[in-house]
Design a protein around this motif. Structure first.
Motif, PDB file in Angstrom:
ATOM      1  N   ILE A 151       0.843  -1.200   0.000  1.00 54.59           N
ATOM      2  CA  ILE A 151       0.000   0.000   0.000  1.00 54.59           C
ATOM      3  C   ILE A 151       0.877   1.249   0.000  1.00 54.59           C
ATOM      4  O   ILE A 151       0.602   2.224  -0.689  1.00 54.59           O
ATOM      5  N   GLY A 152       1.982   1.189   0.737  1.00 58.83           N
ATOM      6  CA  GLY A 152       2.942   2.299   0.734  1.00 58.83           C
ATOM      7  C   GLY A 152       3.458   2.571  -0.674  1.00 58.83           C
ATOM      8  O   GLY A 152       3.603   3.725  -1.078  1.00 58.83           O
ATOM      9  N   ARG A 153       3.716   1.501  -1.411  1.00 55.42           N
ATOM     10  CA  ARG A 153       4.178   1.674  -2.811  1.00 55.42           C
ATOM     11  C   ARG A 153       3.079   2.283  -3.656  1.00 55.42           C
ATOM     12  O   ARG A 153       3.327   3.160  -4.484  1.00 55.42           O
ATOM     13  N   LEU A 154       1.866   1.816  -3.434  1.00 52.23           N
ATOM     14  CA  LEU A 154       0.721   2.326  -4.195  1.00 52.23           C
ATOM     15  C   LEU A 154       0.586   3.838  -4.000  1.00 52.23           C
ATOM     16  O   LEU A 154       0.210   4.566  -4.918  1.00 52.23           O
ATOM     17  N   TYR A 155       0.931   4.314  -2.798  1.00 46.66           N
ATOM     18  CA  TYR A 155       0.823   5.740  -2.492  1.00 46.66           C
ATOM     19  C   TYR A 155       2.148   6.481  -2.684  1.00 46.66           C
ATOM     20  O   TYR A 155       2.261   7.663  -2.370  1.00 46.66           O
ATOM     21  N   GLY A 156       3.167   5.767  -3.173  1.00 40.61           N
ATOM     22  CA  GLY A 156       4.433   6.413  -3.499  1.00 40.61           C
ATOM     23  C   GLY A 156       5.256   6.837  -2.302  1.00 40.61           C
ATOM     24  O   GLY A 156       6.100   7.722  -2.419  1.00 40.61           O
ATOM     25  N   VAL A 157       5.043   6.218  -1.137  1.00 36.41           N
ATOM     26  CA  VAL A 157       5.787   6.644   0.055  1.00 36.41           C
ATOM     27  C   VAL A 157       6.605   5.514   0.689  1.00 36.41           C
ATOM     28  O   VAL A 157       7.121   5.664   1.778  1.00 36.41           O
ATOM     29  N   PHE A 158       6.707   4.380  -0.018  1.00 37.71           N
ATOM     30  CA  PHE A 158       7.499   3.278   0.556  1.00 37.71           C
ATOM     31  C   PHE A 158       8.976   3.555   0.329  1.00 37.71           C
ATOM     32  O   PHE A 158       9.390   3.902  -0.763  1.00 37.71           O
ATOM     33  N   ASN A 159       9.755   3.433   1.388  1.00 41.17           N
ATOM     34  CA  ASN A 159      11.196   3.673   1.325  1.00 41.17           C
ATOM     35  C   ASN A 159      11.886   2.332   1.033  1.00 41.17           C
ATOM     36  O   ASN A 159      12.066   1.514   1.927  1.00 41.17           O
ATOM     37  N   GLU A 160      12.245   2.116  -0.230  1.00 44.59           N
ATOM     38  CA  GLU A 160      12.780   0.812  -0.653  1.00 44.59           C
ATOM     39  C   GLU A 160      14.111   0.488   0.031  1.00 44.59           C
ATOM     40  O   GLU A 160      14.376  -0.668   0.346  1.00 44.59           O
ATOM     41  N   GLU A 161      14.943   1.499   0.276  1.00 43.88           N
ATOM     42  CA  GLU A 161      16.248   1.258   0.888  1.00 43.88           C
ATOM     43  C   GLU A 161      16.091   0.745   2.321  1.00 43.88           C
ATOM     44  O   GLU A 161      16.740  -0.202   2.734  1.00 43.88           O
ATOM     45  N   ALA A 162      15.219   1.392   3.077  1.00 40.87           N
ATOM     46  CA  ALA A 162      15.058   1.036   4.488  1.00 40.87           C
ATOM     47  C   ALA A 162      14.001  -0.045   4.694  1.00 40.87           C
ATOM     48  O   ALA A 162      13.926  -0.662   5.751  1.00 40.87           O
ATOM     49  N   GLY A 163      13.163  -0.269   3.686  1.00 39.75           N
ATOM     50  CA  GLY A 163      12.108  -1.271   3.808  1.00 39.75           C
ATOM     51  C   GLY A 163      10.975  -0.861   4.727  1.00 39.75           C
ATOM     52  O   GLY A 163      10.286  -1.703   5.303  1.00 39.75           O
TER      53      GLY A 163
END
Lengths: 86, 131
Positions: B37-49
């Motif tokens: 859902i975080g990815r869907l909203y563009g706020v997921f931090n891929e580096e930190a997970g």
């Protein structure tokens, strides 16, 4: 509105609903693609993408669907993690 | 919403948050394990997970009216969020006939956009009104 959920041993998960979910079942590599693709930030004035997510509220485990709350104002807040300091 | 499980949410609410807020958190604490859902909203931090601090104001039609995204170490200001909510509600109730100028708070002057207001905002609004 939000339906109650049994607390089981598997960790419950949610996710996007609607079209995106349909794609995911059709193409198993979608999750991978989603991670690699640089997604544009969602835009103001556009519909909020719908999702379902397991939740905890006042002693109960529930399953929440964002669109069930349409009709009222919603504040959706995401944060790094429980027990972090800020 | 965070990537924590609902079980961790329960522990956090019972053991810490309820000591800050009487009766604990009243609204649903959602779990986004995996960050879909975080990815869907563009706020997921891929580096930190983990999720970045994303805050979205969604109106009764399900339309996003505003958002704010902060990196983890800086907390939000709930008073500003409430001010924005009040402004969006005011504008919606006016059916788009009124707009709220910078720094507007409930009870302060609003603007009624139209041909007569062009070049005349200075008569209605001054920087000191932001205080």
């Amino acid at each position: 509105m939000a339906e109650e959920m049994e607390a089981g041993c598997t960790r419950p998960t949610g996710g996007p609903t609607g079209e995106a979910q349909k794609q995911a079942t059709e193409d198993e590599t979608t999750t991978e693609t989603l991670q690699q693709e640089v997604k544009p930030m969602i835009q103001v004035g556009h519909k909020a993408p719908d999702f379902t997510a397991p939740g905890y509220q006042k002693g109960n485990f529930i399953n929440v669907k964002l669109s069930d709350y349409f009709g009222q104002w919603v504040l959706l807040c995401l944060y790094p993690g429980d027990f972090t300091f800020v | 919403m965070s990537i924590d499980s609902v079980f961790v949410h329960k522990m956090w609410d019972e053991n810490e948050l309820s000591k800050m807020v009487d009766g604990g958190v009243p609204f649903p604490m959602l779990s986004d394990g995996g960050g879909q859902i975080g990815r869907l909203y563009g706020v997921f931090n891929e580096e930190a997970g983990v999720e970045n601090r994303g805050r979205f104001i969604i109106d009764p039609d399900g339309v996003i009216q505003g958002y704010e995204v902060l990196t983890p170490p800086v907390g939000r200001n709930v008073n500003e969020t409430i001010r924005q909510l009040q402004a969006f509600q005011y504008v919606r109730n006016s059916k788009g006939t009124e707009a709220t100028p910078a720094g507007w708070k409930p009870g302060k002057t609003t603007l009624k956009p139209g041909p007569d207001l062009v070049g005349n905002v200075w008569k209605e609004w001054q920087t000191k009104m932001v205080e």
